[in-house]
Design a protein around this motif. Structure first.
Motif, PDB file in Angstrom:
ATOM      1  N   PRO A 104       0.855  -1.233  -0.108  1.00  0.00           N
ATOM      2  CA  PRO A 104       0.018   0.040   0.066  1.00  0.00           C
ATOM      3  C   PRO A 104       0.946   1.028   0.133  1.00  0.00           C
ATOM      4  CG  PRO A 104      -0.811  -1.606   1.657  1.00  0.00           C
ATOM      5  CD  PRO A 104       0.553  -2.063   1.130  1.00  0.00           C
ATOM      6  N   ASP A 105       0.380   2.091  -0.716  1.00  0.00           N
ATOM      7  CA  ASP A 105       1.143   3.577  -0.687  1.00  0.00           C
ATOM      8  C   ASP A 105       0.187   4.641  -0.179  1.00  0.00           C
ATOM      9  OD1 ASP A 105       1.931   6.087  -1.429  1.00  0.00           O
ATOM     10  OD2 ASP A 105       2.738   5.624  -3.192  1.00  0.00           O
ATOM     11  N   GLU A 106       0.636   5.203   1.214  1.00  0.00           N
ATOM     12  CA  GLU A 106      -0.338   6.075   1.745  1.00  0.00           C
ATOM     13  C   GLU A 106      -0.676   7.376   1.028  1.00  0.00           C
ATOM     14  OE1 GLU A 106       3.935   6.824   2.549  1.00  0.00           O
ATOM     15  OE2 GLU A 106       2.705   4.815   2.741  1.00  0.00           O
ATOM     16  N   ARG A 107       0.217   7.682   0.071  1.00  0.00           N
ATOM     17  CA  ARG A 107      -0.220   8.934  -0.612  1.00  0.00           C
ATOM     18  C   ARG A 107      -1.281   8.701  -1.542  1.00  0.00           C
ATOM     19  NH1 ARG A 107       5.487   9.196  -3.512  1.00  0.00           N
ATOM     20  NH2 ARG A 107       4.963   6.892  -3.699  1.00  0.00           N
ATOM     21  N   PHE A 108      -1.808   7.617  -1.941  1.00  0.00           N
ATOM     22  CA  PHE A 108      -2.917   7.154  -2.762  1.00  0.00           C
ATOM     23  C   PHE A 108      -4.071   7.226  -1.858  1.00  0.00           C
ATOM     24  CE2 PHE A 108      -5.931   4.948  -5.305  1.00  0.00           C
ATOM     25  CZ  PHE A 108      -5.795   5.478  -6.469  1.00  0.00           C
ATOM     26  N   SER A 109      -4.887   8.169  -1.453  1.00  0.00           N
ATOM     27  CA  SER A 109      -5.837   8.388  -0.572  1.00  0.00           C
ATOM     28  C   SER A 109      -6.879   8.522  -1.152  1.00  0.00           C
ATOM     29  CB  SER A 109      -5.336   9.327   0.582  1.00  0.00           C
ATOM     30  OG  SER A 109      -5.349  10.858   0.001  1.00  0.00           O
TER      31      SER A 109
ATOM     32  N   PHE B 236      -2.428   4.207 -13.892  1.00  0.00           N
ATOM     33  CA  PHE B 236      -1.446   5.313 -14.446  1.00  0.00           C
ATOM     34  C   PHE B 236      -0.338   5.488 -13.232  1.00  0.00           C
ATOM     35  CE2 PHE B 236       0.423   9.541 -14.140  1.00  0.00           C
ATOM     36  CZ  PHE B 236       0.846   9.425 -15.446  1.00  0.00           C
ATOM     37  N   LEU B 237      -0.800   5.392 -11.930  1.00  0.00           N
ATOM     38  CA  LEU B 237       0.384   5.789 -11.075  1.00  0.00           C
ATOM     39  C   LEU B 237       1.249   4.551 -10.505  1.00  0.00           C
ATOM     40  CD1 LEU B 237      -1.510   7.959  -8.593  1.00  0.00           C
ATOM     41  CD2 LEU B 237       0.243   8.551  -9.921  1.00  0.00           C
ATOM     42  N   PHE B 238       0.635   3.323 -10.615  1.00  0.00           N
ATOM     43  CA  PHE B 238       1.484   2.277 -10.061  1.00  0.00           C
ATOM     44  C   PHE B 238       1.545   1.098 -10.942  1.00  0.00           C
ATOM     45  CE2 PHE B 238      -0.938   4.404  -6.512  1.00  0.00           C
ATOM     46  CZ  PHE B 238       0.230   4.854  -5.835  1.00  0.00           C
ATOM     47  N   HIS B 239       2.616   0.314 -10.883  1.00  0.00           N
ATOM     48  CA  HIS B 239       2.915  -0.673 -11.386  1.00  0.00           C
ATOM     49  C   HIS B 239       3.085  -1.812 -10.266  1.00  0.00           C
ATOM     50  CE1 HIS B 239       4.343  -4.292 -13.915  1.00  0.00           C
ATOM     51  NE2 HIS B 239       5.401  -4.547 -12.929  1.00  0.00           N
ATOM     52  N   ASP B 240       2.074  -2.861 -10.278  1.00  0.00           N
ATOM     53  CA  ASP B 240       1.910  -3.821  -9.101  1.00  0.00           C
ATOM     54  C   ASP B 240       3.002  -4.778  -9.098  1.00  0.00           C
ATOM     55  OD1 ASP B 240       1.582  -5.476  -6.846  1.00  0.00           O
ATOM     56  OD2 ASP B 240      -0.784  -5.363  -7.272  1.00  0.00           O
ATOM     57  N   ASN B 241       4.130  -4.720  -8.376  1.00  0.00           N
ATOM     58  CA  ASN B 241       5.228  -5.664  -8.545  1.00  0.00           C
ATOM     59  C   ASN B 241       5.365  -6.734  -7.117  1.00  0.00           C
ATOM     60  OD1 ASN B 241       7.567  -6.449  -9.659  1.00  0.00           O
ATOM     61  ND2 ASN B 241       8.917  -5.232  -8.265  1.00  0.00           N
ATOM     62  N   ARG B 242       3.984  -6.819  -6.882  1.00  0.00           N
ATOM     63  CA  ARG B 242       3.936  -7.978  -5.605  1.00  0.00           C
ATOM     64  C   ARG B 242       3.923  -9.388  -6.109  1.00  0.00           C
ATOM     65  NH1 ARG B 242      -1.138  -5.627  -2.697  1.00  0.00           N
ATOM     66  NH2 ARG B 242      -1.789  -5.197  -4.801  1.00  0.00           N
ATOM     67  N   GLU B 243       4.219 -10.375  -5.397  1.00  0.00           N
ATOM     68  CA  GLU B 243       4.354 -11.559  -6.066  1.00  0.00           C
ATOM     69  C   GLU B 243       2.768 -12.224  -6.345  1.00  0.00           C
ATOM     70  OE1 GLU B 243       5.407 -16.301  -4.207  1.00  0.00           O
ATOM     71  OE2 GLU B 243       6.816 -14.464  -3.759  1.00  0.00           O
ATOM     72  N   GLY B 244       2.802 -12.827  -7.471  1.00  0.00           N
ATOM     73  CA  GLY B 244       1.538 -13.239  -8.043  1.00  0.00           C
ATOM     74  C   GLY B 244       0.583 -12.049  -8.763  1.00  0.00           C
TER      75      GLY B 244
END
Length: 73
Positions: A23-28, A63-71
């Motif tokens: 999670p990114d706390e800036r994305f609120s 637009f803001l994020f590329h999800d790099n979490r496993e799976g």
């Protein structure tokens, strides 16, 4: 140079999408509301429908994020 591809870039390196691993706390909710208000201030219709709101939030996150979490894809 058969089979090789060259990538041409102009200007500084891309800043987006950001790579995230959690999670990114800036994305609120406030950020999404501010971005929606900015669009309205520029003459776009308000996001009065919950489906429009959900789609807007998803598009902004995409637009803001590329999800790099496993799976994740």
């Amino acid at each position: 140079m058969t089979g090789e591809h060259q990538r041409f870039t102009f200007g500084p390196p891309r800043a987006y999408p950001l790579t995230v691993t959690g999670p990114d706390e800036r994305f609120s909710e406030q950020l999404v509301k501010s971005m929606a208000a900015l669009l309205v201030a520029h003459g776009y219709p308000p996001l009065d429908n919950p489906y429009d709101w959900a789609n807007f939030e998803t598009a902004l996150a995409g637009f803001l994020f590329h999800d790099n979490r496993e799976g994740s894809s």
